[in-house]
Design a protein around this motif. Structure first.
Motif, PDB file in Angstrom:
ATOM      1  N   ASP A  20     -10.503   0.831  -0.915  1.00 54.11           N
ATOM      2  CA  ASP A  20      -9.306   0.143  -0.416  1.00 54.11           C
ATOM      3  C   ASP A  20      -9.618  -1.352  -0.429  1.00 54.11           C
ATOM      4  OD1 ASP A  20      -7.800  -1.207   1.692  1.00 54.11           O
ATOM      5  OD2 ASP A  20      -7.079   0.761   2.316  1.00 54.11           O
ATOM      6  N   ASP A  22      -8.579  -4.041   1.003  1.00 47.95           N
ATOM      7  CA  ASP A  22      -8.419  -4.944   2.160  1.00 47.95           C
ATOM      8  C   ASP A  22      -9.616  -5.896   2.299  1.00 47.95           C
ATOM      9  OD1 ASP A  22      -6.432  -3.075   2.523  1.00 47.95           O
ATOM     10  OD2 ASP A  22      -6.971  -2.552   4.575  1.00 47.95           O
ATOM     11  N   HIS A  85      -2.704  -0.347  -4.439  1.00 47.42           N
ATOM     12  CA  HIS A  85      -2.689  -0.371  -2.969  1.00 47.42           C
ATOM     13  C   HIS A  85      -1.452  -1.144  -2.500  1.00 47.42           C
ATOM     14  CE1 HIS A  85      -4.370   0.427   0.838  1.00 47.42           C
ATOM     15  NE2 HIS A  85      -4.798  -0.784   1.114  1.00 47.42           N
ATOM     16  N   HIS A 118      -0.790   1.003   2.051  1.00 44.09           N
ATOM     17  CA  HIS A 118      -1.545   0.012   2.807  1.00 44.09           C
ATOM     18  C   HIS A 118      -1.022  -0.142   4.236  1.00 44.09           C
ATOM     19  CE1 HIS A 118      -3.740  -3.388   4.139  1.00 44.09           C
ATOM     20  NE2 HIS A 118      -2.641  -4.109   4.288  1.00 44.09           N
ATOM     21  N   SER A 119      -1.836   0.255   5.169  1.00 43.34           N
ATOM     22  CA  SER A 119      -1.680  -0.036   6.604  1.00 43.34           C
ATOM     23  C   SER A 119      -0.228  -0.066   7.084  1.00 43.34           C
ATOM     24  CB  SER A 119      -2.411  -1.353   6.855  1.00 43.34           C
ATOM     25  OG  SER A 119      -2.299  -1.761   8.161  1.00 43.34           O
ATOM     26  N   HIS A 240     -13.537   0.817   2.618  1.00 39.10           N
ATOM     27  CA  HIS A 240     -13.237  -0.598   2.377  1.00 39.10           C
ATOM     28  C   HIS A 240     -14.588  -1.246   2.071  1.00 39.10           C
ATOM     29  CE1 HIS A 240     -10.069   0.714   5.225  1.00 39.10           C
ATOM     30  NE2 HIS A 240      -9.293  -0.105   4.558  1.00 39.10           N
TER      31      HIS A 240
HETATM   32 ZN    ZN Z   1      -5.461  -1.176   3.018  1.00 42.02          ZN
END
Ligand code: ZN
Length: 310
Positions: A20, A22, A85, A118-119, A240
């Motif tokens: 991921d 991020d 993502h 994503h989140s 991540h």
């Molecule tokens: Zn993410």
């Protein structure tokens, strides 16, 4: 119980990673991926197509950075997979998503085959409480004070954030549940599966919890690696790589040690899509039934409550 899978080239088990993106930066990415490449792991690195104007804790490098884009194309050539993502680290509306997907195709030669929401992006598809059904959904909503009920709109055709049809057209595999077990396939033997209640996603897959360096290293402990091999299972580690794997350009010693040990085993180390396509060929029932779904949802909810899984 499902029969043991016979992996390609008589490999004993399968292992891959979905990274991921991020908080990623180019310098650390290079360090991590050089090491993975050296050990012959070919995994999946997710990306953001463009930057957002919004300030965001998750913000990291995007394909707008030319050097990064060049580097991504280089690792793609080496056999790593580039995954999706969402368009960027904050919410995107339909038009922006459409343009973003076009850019992805221009950069990497084809649509993204694999993605993870994503989140807190509003356009996330079947996300928040929509990950669950029945009683599980009610419990989840109570635990999260209904904050994530009807918040995510990717599947809602009346919303500006709707892109369900684009998802269906472009993307093959979407991640849902993440479990603490190293053997993802043991927790989710149905994957990749279709869900009749979620028509805009072609296939769902699950992952194993390796959210940051600590969790990742714990998940690939000697004991767990040996068990994954013994069970002939498959691990899609969700992580991540920006979270604790690199410090001042140095890769975590424990990560290096555990990955080196794992690389010494006779495993099938291919990107997430290669692994999922292989499993899809084996799957006789593409659609998950209600019992199987309830079973998965309970297992995940329990992991989420006890361990805070993703
Ligand atoms: Zn993410």
């Amino acid at each position: 119980m499902k029969e043991k899978i016979i992996w390609p080239n008589k490999k004993k088990f399968a292992f891959t990673i979905f990274d991921d993106t991020d908080r990623a930066n180019l310098e650390d990415c290079k360090v991590v991926y050089e090491y993975l490449d050296k050990l012959s792991f070919k995994t999946t690195k997710s990306i953001w197509v463009e930057q957002s104007n919004e300030k965001n804790y998750d913000a990291g490098i995007t394909c707008e950075n030319k050097l990064y884009l060049e580097w991504l194309k280089k690792i793609q050539k080496k056999g790593f997979e580039i995954g999706y993502h969402n368009t960027t680290y904050s919410s995107s509306k339909r038009q922006e998503i459409d343009k973003g997907l076009e850019k992805f195709i221009k950069f990497f030669g084809h649509s993204p085959k694999v993605m993870a929401n994503h989140s807190n992006n509003k356009e996330n598809i079947y996300w928040g409480s929509n990950r669950l059904s029945g009683l599980r959904k009610i419990i989840y909503n109570i635990l999260t004070c209904y904050k994530k009920n009807n918040y995510y709109k990717g599947q809602d055709s009346s919303s500006l954030y709707f892109w369900g049809d684009l998802c269906k057209k472009n993307i093959t595999f979407v991640r849902n549940f993440v479990f603490a077990d190293i053997n993802t396939l043991k927790k989710c033997p149905y994957m990749p599966y279709k869900d009749i209640d979620k028509p805009f996603v072609n296939y769902w897959f699950a992952s194993s919890e390796g959210n940051n360096s600590k969790k990742f290293i714990k998940c690939i402990s000697n004991e767990n690696q040996d068990r994954l091999e013994k069970e002939g299972g498959a691990c899609i580690m969700y992580t991540h790589f920006a979270d604790g794997f690199c410090k001042n350009g140095e890769l975590s010693k424990d990560f290096k040690k555990q990955m080196l040990r794992l690389s010494g085993k006779d495993g099938w180390f291919v990107p997430a899509t290669t692994l999922l396509e292989f499993l899809r060929e084996k799957n006789q029932n593409e659609f998950i039934n209600n019992n199987q779904k309830a079973n998965l949802e309970w297992k995940w909810l329990l992991d989420k409550i006890l361990l805070g899984s993703t």
